[in-house]
Scaffold this active site. Sequence first.
Site, PDB file in Angstrom:
ATOM      1  N   ASP A  43       6.954 -11.663   2.161  1.00 50.60           N
ATOM      2  CA  ASP A  43       7.946 -12.463   2.892  1.00 50.60           C
ATOM      3  C   ASP A  43       8.261 -11.734   4.198  1.00 50.60           C
ATOM      4  O   ASP A  43       8.505 -10.528   4.206  1.00 50.60           O
ATOM      5  CB  ASP A  43       9.226 -12.603   2.032  1.00 50.60           C
ATOM      6  CG  ASP A  43      10.147 -13.719   2.534  1.00 50.60           C
ATOM      7  OD1 ASP A  43      10.534 -14.583   1.719  1.00 50.60           O
ATOM      8  OD2 ASP A  43      10.467 -13.729   3.748  1.00 50.60           O
ATOM      9  N   LEU A  45      10.865 -12.208   5.986  1.00 54.38           N
ATOM     10  CA  LEU A  45      12.342 -12.171   6.087  1.00 54.38           C
ATOM     11  C   LEU A  45      12.856 -12.885   7.349  1.00 54.38           C
ATOM     12  O   LEU A  45      13.973 -12.608   7.819  1.00 54.38           O
ATOM     13  CB  LEU A  45      12.860 -10.729   6.014  1.00 54.38           C
ATOM     14  CG  LEU A  45      12.519  -9.969   4.728  1.00 54.38           C
ATOM     15  CD1 LEU A  45      13.175  -8.569   4.763  1.00 54.38           C
ATOM     16  CD2 LEU A  45      12.952 -10.722   3.471  1.00 54.38           C
ATOM     17  N   PHE A  95       5.205 -20.552  -0.852  1.00 54.17           N
ATOM     18  CA  PHE A  95       6.418 -21.147  -0.272  1.00 54.17           C
ATOM     19  C   PHE A  95       6.518 -20.867   1.230  1.00 54.17           C
ATOM     20  O   PHE A  95       7.161 -21.602   1.957  1.00 54.17           O
ATOM     21  CB  PHE A  95       7.681 -20.528  -0.912  1.00 54.17           C
ATOM     22  CG  PHE A  95       7.881 -20.835  -2.356  1.00 54.17           C
ATOM     23  CD1 PHE A  95       7.657 -19.861  -3.326  1.00 54.17           C
ATOM     24  CD2 PHE A  95       8.310 -22.092  -2.763  1.00 54.17           C
ATOM     25  CE1 PHE A  95       7.870 -20.122  -4.677  1.00 54.17           C
ATOM     26  CE2 PHE A  95       8.519 -22.361  -4.112  1.00 54.17           C
ATOM     27  CZ  PHE A  95       8.297 -21.371  -5.064  1.00 54.17           C
ATOM     28  N   SER A 139       6.462 -31.477  -0.396  1.00 50.62           N
ATOM     29  CA  SER A 139       7.776 -32.116  -0.233  1.00 50.62           C
ATOM     30  C   SER A 139       7.651 -33.630  -0.282  1.00 50.62           C
ATOM     31  O   SER A 139       6.635 -34.188   0.121  1.00 50.62           O
ATOM     32  CB  SER A 139       8.363 -31.701   1.129  1.00 50.62           C
ATOM     33  OG  SER A 139       9.479 -32.502   1.474  1.00 50.62           O
ATOM     34  N   ALA A 140       8.688 -34.264  -0.756  1.00 53.44           N
ATOM     35  CA  ALA A 140       8.730 -35.740  -0.762  1.00 53.44           C
ATOM     36  C   ALA A 140       8.661 -36.283   0.656  1.00 53.44           C
ATOM     37  O   ALA A 140       8.403 -37.466   0.859  1.00 53.44           O
ATOM     38  CB  ALA A 140      10.012 -36.212  -1.442  1.00 53.44           C
ATOM     39  N   TYR A 164       7.524 -30.528  11.049  1.00 57.34           N
ATOM     40  CA  TYR A 164       7.663 -29.865   9.738  1.00 57.34           C
ATOM     41  C   TYR A 164       6.987 -30.719   8.674  1.00 57.34           C
ATOM     42  O   TYR A 164       6.141 -30.245   7.917  1.00 57.34           O
ATOM     43  CB  TYR A 164       9.140 -29.650   9.384  1.00 57.34           C
ATOM     44  CG  TYR A 164       9.323 -29.458   7.894  1.00 57.34           C
ATOM     45  CD1 TYR A 164       9.766 -30.509   7.093  1.00 57.34           C
ATOM     46  CD2 TYR A 164       8.966 -28.266   7.271  1.00 57.34           C
ATOM     47  CE1 TYR A 164       9.878 -30.363   5.736  1.00 57.34           C
ATOM     48  CE2 TYR A 164       9.080 -28.115   5.908  1.00 57.34           C
ATOM     49  CZ  TYR A 164       9.533 -29.174   5.141  1.00 57.34           C
ATOM     50  OH  TYR A 164       9.626 -29.027   3.782  1.00 57.34           O
ATOM     51  N   LYS A 168       3.347 -30.287   6.115  1.00 59.87           N
ATOM     52  CA  LYS A 168       3.207 -30.479   4.672  1.00 59.87           C
ATOM     53  C   LYS A 168       2.058 -31.442   4.382  1.00 59.87           C
ATOM     54  O   LYS A 168       1.216 -31.190   3.516  1.00 59.87           O
ATOM     55  CB  LYS A 168       4.499 -31.038   4.063  1.00 59.87           C
ATOM     56  CG  LYS A 168       5.669 -30.088   4.052  1.00 59.87           C
ATOM     57  CD  LYS A 168       5.393 -28.818   3.250  1.00 59.87           C
ATOM     58  CE  LYS A 168       6.608 -27.918   3.153  1.00 59.87           C
ATOM     59  NZ  LYS A 168       6.310 -26.634   2.504  1.00 59.87           N
ATOM     60  N   LEU A 215      22.781 -31.446   3.499  1.00 63.07           N
ATOM     61  CA  LEU A 215      24.100 -31.873   3.035  1.00 63.07           C
ATOM     62  C   LEU A 215      24.819 -30.848   2.178  1.00 63.07           C
ATOM     63  O   LEU A 215      25.961 -30.471   2.481  1.00 63.07           O
ATOM     64  CB  LEU A 215      23.965 -33.186   2.245  1.00 63.07           C
ATOM     65  CG  LEU A 215      25.277 -33.722   1.661  1.00 63.07           C
ATOM     66  CD1 LEU A 215      26.237 -34.148   2.771  1.00 63.07           C
ATOM     67  CD2 LEU A 215      25.020 -34.889   0.716  1.00 63.07           C
TER      68      LEU A 215
END
Length: 378
Positions: A43, A45, A95, A139-140, A164, A168, A215
Amino acid sequence: MANKGLAKAPEDTCILVTGGAGFIGSHTCVELLNNGYRVVIIDDLSNSSEVAVKRVRRITGVTDDRLRFYQNTLLDRAAVERVFDENDIDAIIHFAGFKAVGESVHKPLEYYWNNLTGTLVLCDVARNHGCKNLVFSSSATVYGEPERIPIDEDCEKHQATNPYGQTKTMLEQILTDLYVGDNEWDIVLLRYFNPIGAHESGLIGEDPKGIPNNLLPYVAQVAIGKLEKVHVFGDDYDTPDGTGVRDYIHVVDLARGHVSALNWMAGRVGTGKATTRGTIAGEPAADGTRRGVGIFNLGTGKGSSVLDVIRAFEKACGHEIPYVIEPRREGDVAACYAAVDKARDELGWTAQYDMERMCQDSWRWQTMNPDGYASATE
Ligand code: WQD
């Protein structure tokens, strides 16, 4: 180099988790370690903290080298080579990537460079080390404006409305082509809906930089008094209360879905025969593990509106959360939630936690870490 199968006990299996210090990554590392896997995190960071790695150790009690951490970017090929030279990686859960929808519109070159090139370097180095098993954090968002809801894995993918989302979609295609060109690859594409919540310990959670775009972290910061009120983006959608509806899934449920995906790759679950609904499934290899491209939605199958979330969070925090109705946000869809039967039938995985638990766990993380990891040392 031939692909090493995954049909070994977890204790003998080493998983590379790219972006493993991040929100979903750190929760997935907890579940992997709790299931006996060895874990290596890489990672940079750039959007996470090494404190999260230390918290993973505290939660799991793993203080030795069953968990290793490398602070590097996937763009540094020599660093990625070193990770594979120093660790016998059996599979990758990928990820690492930039993920802010709004930011990607203003920084397309950074997003394509980081997310695409990083993945290409990772796959090339992995292949050269005989590792061709990869679970991808998709991702959806790849569905765009959904053809139908609930959304199933055969639903047409639409043009993403931002770089973005494009990364994907592109990475799903790249990883699929890896298998088509070399059937030794075994790929799982996990399409997340809206991950929220936190580990029940309150030690790890979502720690967005600056003002939250999403949200739930925004609501949590209003609840703790860091922000004044929630701005509800539109109440004139064709939904029960007019506000946007999404499929919120507890991040721990999501993390457990990745362990189920590894079990599927190892041939430990699932029917073994080619499945329908988006998967290009080869037959299990001689060692019992699979080869192919498995595609799975990870959601609850339940839609919740913005106002549902606010009400649930008020119950969790014990006080009212002020909000104001604003115009719609560009690019938002009215409603989006998952068909979840394929993951249930093939992965043997179903989300367990409801909205009340998601908000309770999120509130505990927020109150225990009002500034996220920023002011923490361990
Ligand atoms: C949820 C709902 C908003 C903020 C995004 C990405 C997606 C994935 C998950 C990575 C919507 C409303 C939001 C606010 C609001 N990320 N909202 N006020 O847009 O469904 O999905 O995060 O993979 O790719 O697109 O999540 O949390 O931004 O919005 O009213 O301050 O809340 O309109 O209805 P979204 P979100």
